[in-house]
Scaffold this motif. Structure first.
Motif, PDB file in Angstrom:
ATOM      1  N   SER A 575      16.746  17.433 -20.674  1.00 57.25           N
ATOM      2  CA  SER A 575      17.341  16.106 -20.754  1.00 57.25           C
ATOM      3  C   SER A 575      16.281  15.066 -21.075  1.00 57.25           C
ATOM      4  O   SER A 575      15.156  15.142 -20.607  1.00 57.25           O
ATOM      5  N   ASP A 576      16.669  14.098 -21.927  1.00 55.76           N
ATOM      6  CA  ASP A 576      15.758  13.014 -22.271  1.00 55.76           C
ATOM      7  C   ASP A 576      15.948  11.809 -21.366  1.00 55.76           C
ATOM      8  O   ASP A 576      15.278  10.786 -21.561  1.00 55.76           O
ATOM      9  N   GLU A 577      16.862  11.920 -20.393  1.00 54.52           N
ATOM     10  CA  GLU A 577      17.104  10.803 -19.494  1.00 54.52           C
ATOM     11  C   GLU A 577      15.900  10.575 -18.590  1.00 54.52           C
ATOM     12  O   GLU A 577      15.257  11.538 -18.146  1.00 54.52           O
ATOM     13  N   PRO A 578      15.558   9.298 -18.317  1.00 52.02           N
ATOM     14  CA  PRO A 578      14.451   9.039 -17.374  1.00 52.02           C
ATOM     15  C   PRO A 578      14.775   9.651 -16.023  1.00 52.02           C
ATOM     16  O   PRO A 578      15.928   9.621 -15.564  1.00 52.02           O
ATOM     17  N   MET A 579      13.780  10.220 -15.389  1.00 45.41           N
ATOM     18  CA  MET A 579      13.985  10.826 -14.076  1.00 45.41           C
ATOM     19  C   MET A 579      13.238  10.032 -13.017  1.00 45.41           C
ATOM     20  O   MET A 579      12.189   9.431 -13.285  1.00 45.41           O
ATOM     21  N   LEU A 580      13.815  10.019 -11.814  1.00 42.58           N
ATOM     22  CA  LEU A 580      13.165   9.334 -10.703  1.00 42.58           C
ATOM     23  C   LEU A 580      12.023  10.193 -10.171  1.00 42.58           C
ATOM     24  O   LEU A 580      12.180  11.399  -9.971  1.00 42.58           O
ATOM     25  N   VAL A 581      10.895   9.563  -9.936  1.00 41.51           N
ATOM     26  CA  VAL A 581       9.720  10.241  -9.385  1.00 41.51           C
ATOM     27  C   VAL A 581       9.107   9.345  -8.322  1.00 41.51           C
ATOM     28  O   VAL A 581       9.361   8.139  -8.265  1.00 41.51           O
ATOM     29  N   ALA A 582       8.305   9.945  -7.474  1.00 36.77           N
ATOM     30  CA  ALA A 582       7.510   9.188  -6.505  1.00 36.77           C
ATOM     31  C   ALA A 582       6.073   9.154  -7.003  1.00 36.77           C
ATOM     32  O   ALA A 582       5.516  10.183  -7.386  1.00 36.77           O
ATOM     33  N   VAL A 583       5.482   7.975  -7.029  1.00 39.97           N
ATOM     34  CA  VAL A 583       4.126   7.794  -7.548  1.00 39.97           C
ATOM     35  C   VAL A 583       3.235   7.309  -6.423  1.00 39.97           C
ATOM     36  O   VAL A 583       3.448   6.233  -5.858  1.00 39.97           O
ATOM     37  N   LYS A 584       2.249   8.121  -6.089  1.00 39.63           N
ATOM     38  CA  LYS A 584       1.262   7.731  -5.097  1.00 39.63           C
ATOM     39  C   LYS A 584       0.036   7.188  -5.816  1.00 39.63           C
ATOM     40  O   LYS A 584      -0.511   7.825  -6.709  1.00 39.63           O
ATOM     41  N   THR A 585      -0.395   6.001  -5.441  1.00 35.91           N
ATOM     42  CA  THR A 585      -1.521   5.349  -6.106  1.00 35.91           C
ATOM     43  C   THR A 585      -2.666   5.154  -5.125  1.00 35.91           C
ATOM     44  O   THR A 585      -2.466   5.066  -3.912  1.00 35.91           O
ATOM     45  N   LEU A 586      -3.863   5.054  -5.688  1.00 33.22           N
ATOM     46  CA  LEU A 586      -5.061   4.757  -4.903  1.00 33.22           C
ATOM     47  C   LEU A 586      -5.568   3.389  -5.314  1.00 33.22           C
ATOM     48  O   LEU A 586      -5.708   3.101  -6.508  1.00 33.22           O
ATOM     49  N   ARG A 587      -5.835   2.543  -4.341  1.00 32.99           N
ATOM     50  CA  ARG A 587      -6.318   1.202  -4.656  1.00 32.99           C
ATOM     51  C   ARG A 587      -7.637   1.264  -5.413  1.00 32.99           C
ATOM     52  O   ARG A 587      -8.491   2.102  -5.158  1.00 32.99           O
ATOM     53  N   GLU A 588      -7.815   0.318  -6.319  1.00 29.04           N
ATOM     54  CA  GLU A 588      -9.036   0.278  -7.116  1.00 29.04           C
ATOM     55  C   GLU A 588     -10.275   0.006  -6.267  1.00 29.04           C
ATOM     56  O   GLU A 588     -11.383   0.410  -6.618  1.00 29.04           O
ATOM     57  N   ASP A 589     -10.094  -0.693  -5.143  1.00 24.72           N
ATOM     58  CA  ASP A 589     -11.253  -1.005  -4.312  1.00 24.72           C
ATOM     59  C   ASP A 589     -11.550   0.083  -3.283  1.00 24.72           C
ATOM     60  O   ASP A 589     -12.387  -0.099  -2.405  1.00 24.72           O
ATOM     61  N   ALA A 590     -10.861   1.223  -3.387  1.00 19.01           N
ATOM     62  CA  ALA A 590     -11.163   2.334  -2.479  1.00 19.01           C
ATOM     63  C   ALA A 590     -12.572   2.839  -2.765  1.00 19.01           C
ATOM     64  O   ALA A 590     -13.024   2.874  -3.908  1.00 19.01           O
TER      65      ALA A 590
END
Length: 830
Positions: A575-590
């Motif tokens: 499927s070409d439909e956008p899928m929901l995902v969870a995105v974990k990010t790391l702060r730039e000042d880490a």
């Protein structure tokens, strides 16, 4: 009294900080060796997890059986309480296969008198590594108090050995260097022999032993906290008949003159068996060569009410001394001690430190005017000089901290490139560390922590604003339903201030020592994949809402366009439909360690492939902010999903029997995922319904995110405002002894199964306070059949409740494996 005892057990079990081989606090000049194969295998390269030089310390000759001449030595500069050691083989990009299969540990407090460590059964050999990359940690039971520590490889045949090592523990603040006492004696009691000798005493005349090992005896002196030892093991005891003077004399020597406030003596008091606490203590003090004439006399009232063992506090009246001699008078036939500790005040020490601190400069100035020192103007000048120098030192310290932060920020881009390259190296074995407790720990910290933040968040963070296609969408009304997915599987808590922060899992116990292994090893790559995830174009991510926030990053719900092409093993999903995902990010000042751990976390999780484990889909690591993209389960977490239903609620299930079958099927999926993790020697440590996600058709997948959300803050217990523990799900040995194994995960699964069959309507042990929960684990520890179990849920089959109870067996070896649990639960599904 019970709370004090439990707290002391906790503190003893968690003195497990890494002492600096990995973190660099131990300097190169403090690491030495008997020899080295080459300059690139010198002692300074024997640091755990480091791959500098040729990747380890290697002696210049092959190790021979019964030849213990080769050693790697570490100078800790001051006395330390060492509870754990870690070893690793040589790292050389896959070349070479040198490691120490077995080794001995020797230690010394003065660098002259060396003692071989022995376990509580008298064995000296410690089982080491089976390959070059695994980190194997071994508990030192009993722990040692030392400044110098030597690792000495042991082999059965001639072979080349190389080692990387780390020590874990904490600084020995008690200051006690040695004690001397009469040898413990033997008692015949109810037909059995009770041996009350100081088994682990490490000196012929002066040394340290069981009275300073941080553990103490039970009320019944015939029983022990240590498995497999003889009756009376925990106590050192004497009979009145052997001492004509009616008292036992002990001498305690310390590292320097101290201001003593009190002495705590743990005594047995089974007065019905002829054992009582001491009646009188008389303590003499010595600061130089002569004993002071005026002793401290302490009289203890007899206690015929409680036979419990306890600590007796002897007030020492702030006496200054480097040596203390105490006579303890008998109160009955026998007197037994299991632990003695001293407390010293700060006032005298602070004065000594301040005098030492300022003596190098201001007093030199004042000495120039010694003959006219009483001149007021000169005295004022000296005081002004002292103040100016103190201010100058403070300014230098502050400027140094600012400068270090500037250097770290300037070099961060270089670190990004280095870590990205390391991420793509297939054969590199990464170790998975914990995070630190405090947000103010910078580059000196080995670990970073992720803690839940306040609920006052309103907008996406500055990190996500920098992603081109992230757009804020308000009033989605989904935050309360869905949870952040911090798919880290790293430990989200510690046991107390001194716990060794390393993600370790238990193997089989060997040679009487507890064996641990780093979780990342032996993780198989998926078929046809190299384990390295592809870079996902971040411009294809569209921000939907924030799911959670931690100290070093955030988790967001996003839409991903074209994600299906990254799910290569999902051939039917085109499927070409956008899928929901969870995105974990790391702060730039880490800081550097947080970024390093984030990339290591990606490396580990990318290799997990199981239908009941949340999957890592892609990453964004070529630029800041670093991101990992995981699956998103549309029905949120299992705790909230079940709590919204009732057993009789139409639409969930038709009848009670069908309800139970579906609930058990959910539990079987969790056991299936845990069976997969256990096959990789992977300890989850925070298994609960809040850490399981629900998809379509009641599909369950395991994650690890509960601590990042305020909703579950009440499930975690804080110690001293820092450490957080999900104590209501933890096994007794995890809480009291700091041991996390597959068996402790089985215990947590039993609680999770209980949650599922109660539809998460209440918290486990809801009628107990956190302190009472800890007291209940103490009852498991004492094993006197007073422990309280979670009650049988309504409509729960007897066999399923029996399975729960088997998960909570006191003896970890008697608990079922996840393979057995899964097989049992699948019988209901069939």
């Amino acid at each position: 009294k019970k709370r004090v005892m439990l707290l002391l057990h906790l503190l003893n079990a968690v003195c497990r900080y890494p002492l600096g081989m990995t973190g660099g606090q131990i300097q190169d000049e403090d690491i030495s060796a008997s020899s080295q194969w080459s300059e690139s295998t010198a002692a300074r390269y024997g640091r755990l997890d480091f791959d500098d030089g040729d990747g380890a310390w290697c002696p210049d000759v092959m190790a021979e059986p019964d030849n213990l001449k080769e050693f790697l030595q570490i100078d800790l500069r001051t006395l330390h309480f060492v509870t754990l050691v870690g070893t690793q083989g040589r790292h050389a990009d896959g070349a070479g296969n040198e490691f120490a299969q077995r080794y001995k540990v020797k230690y010394s407090r003065d660098g002259t008198h060396w003692v071989s460590w022995r376990d509580r059964q008298g064995r000296q050999i410690i089982e080491g590594n089976s390959n070059t990359y695994d980190v194997v940690l071994k508990d030192l039971e009993p722990p040692i108090i030392a400044r110098f520590v030597r690792f000495m490889p042991v082999t059965d045949t001639s072979m080349i050995v190389c080692m990387r090592v780390e020590l874990y523990g904490c600084e020995w603040l008690d200051g006690l260097v040695s004690y001397s006492a009469p040898a413990g004696q033997q008692m015949t009691f109810r037909g059995q022999q009770i041996y009350l000798n100081d088994t682990v005493y490490d000196g012929a005349i002066k040394g340290l032993g069981q009275l300073t090992d941080g553990s103490w005896g039970l009320d019944d002196f015939t029983k022990s906290q240590v498995y497999g030892v003889w009756p009376g093991y925990d106590y050192v005891g004497w009979t009145n008949a052997s001492f004509p003077g009616g008292s036992v004399e002990m001498t305690f020597e310390f590292d320097r003159i101290r201001n003593f406030t009190s002495m705590k003596v743990h005594c047995n008091n089974m007065y019905t068996w002829g054992v009582k606490m001491f009646r009188l203590a008389v303590c003499y003090f010595r600061s130089d060569s002569d004993w002071e004439p005026n002793p401290v006399v302490f009289k203890l009232k007899s206690d015929h009410i409680s036979p419990s063992a306890r600590f007796v506090t002897v007030a020492l009246g702030n006496r200054m001394a480097s040596t203390i001699r105490c006579r303890f008078a008998f109160n009955d036939i026998w007197m037994m001690f299991s632990e003695i500790a001293f407390q010293s005040g700060n006032s005298g020490l602070i004065t000594l430190h301040v005098l030492s601190f300022i003596s190098s400069a201001p007093f030199l100035i004042c000495s120039l005017f010694h003959d006219s020192f009483y001149n007021t103007r000169i005295l004022i000048g000296c005081l002004v000089a002292i103040i100016v120098i103190l201010f100058a030192i403070i300014i230098i310290i502050l400027w140094r901290q600012v400068w270090q932060k500037m250097i770290e920020k300037a070099s961060r881009r270089m670190l990004d490139d280095e870590l990205t390259v390391r991420l793509s190296v297939q054969r590199e074995a990464f170790t998975h560390r914990h995070s630190s407790l405090s947000s103010d720990v910078e580059s000196n910290s080995t670990y970073e922590r992720i803690f839940p933040m306040g609920s006052d968040y309103q907008e996406p963070s500055q990190l996500l604003r920098k992603l081109p296609e992230f757009q804020a969408t308000e009033n989605l009304g989904r935050t309360a339903q869905y949870l952040p997915i911090l798919m880290s599987f790293q430990t989200q808590f510690i046991v107390a201030p001194h716990y060794a922060e390393a993600d370790i899992v238990s193997q089989q116990e060997a040679a009487g020592a507890h064996s641990y292994r780093v979780t990342v090893v032996n993780m198989p790559l998926s078929p046809g994949r190299d384990g390295a995830l592809e870079e996902f174009p971040r411009e294809r991510l569209t921000f939907k809402e924030k799911l959670g926030e931690g100290q070093f990053g955030e988790v967001h719900l996003c839409e991903a366009e074209g994600m299906q092409e990254f799910k290569k093993d999902h051939c039917g999903d085109i499927s070409d439909e956008p899928m929901l995902v969870a995105v974990k990010t790391l702060r730039e000042d880490a800081n550097k360690n947080a970024r390093n751990d984030f990339l290591k976390e990606i490396r580990i999780i990318s290799r997990l492939r199981d239908p009941n484990i949340i999957r890592l889909l892609a990453v964004c690591v070529e630029s800041d902010p670093l991101c990992m993209i995981t699956e998103y389960m549309e029905n949120g977490d299992l705790n909230q999903f079940l709590s919204r239903h009732e057993l009789q609620e139409e639409g969930l299930l038709a009848g009670i029997s069908a309800t139970i079958r579906i609930l058990i099927h959910m539990a079987s999926q969790i056991s299936s995922g845990m069976k997969y993790l256990s096959s990789l020697n992977f300890v989850h440590r925070d298994l609960a319904t809040r850490n399981c996600l629900v998809g379509t058709n009641n599909t369950i997948k395991i994650a690890d995110f509960g601590m990042s959300r305020n909703l579950y803050r009440g499930d975690y217990y804080r110690i001293q405002g820092r450490a957080v523990l999900p104590i209501r799900w933890m096994s007794w040995e995890s809480i009291l002894l700091g041991k996390f194994t597959m068996a402790s995960d089985v215990w947590a699964f039993g609680v999770t199964l209980w949650e599922i069959l109660t539809l998460c309507k209440e918290q486990p042990y809801a009628e107990f306070t956190d302190e009472q929960v800890i007291e209940n684990t103490g009852e498991f520890f004492r094993d006197q059949n007073k422990q309280v179990y979670l009650p049988k849920p309504h409509c729960c089959p007897d066999s399923v409740y029996s399975l729960m109870l088997s998960c909570w067996k006191r003896n970890a070896k008697e608990r079922p494996t996840f393979l057995e649990i899964h097989s049992t639960l699948m019988e209901y599904h069939d």
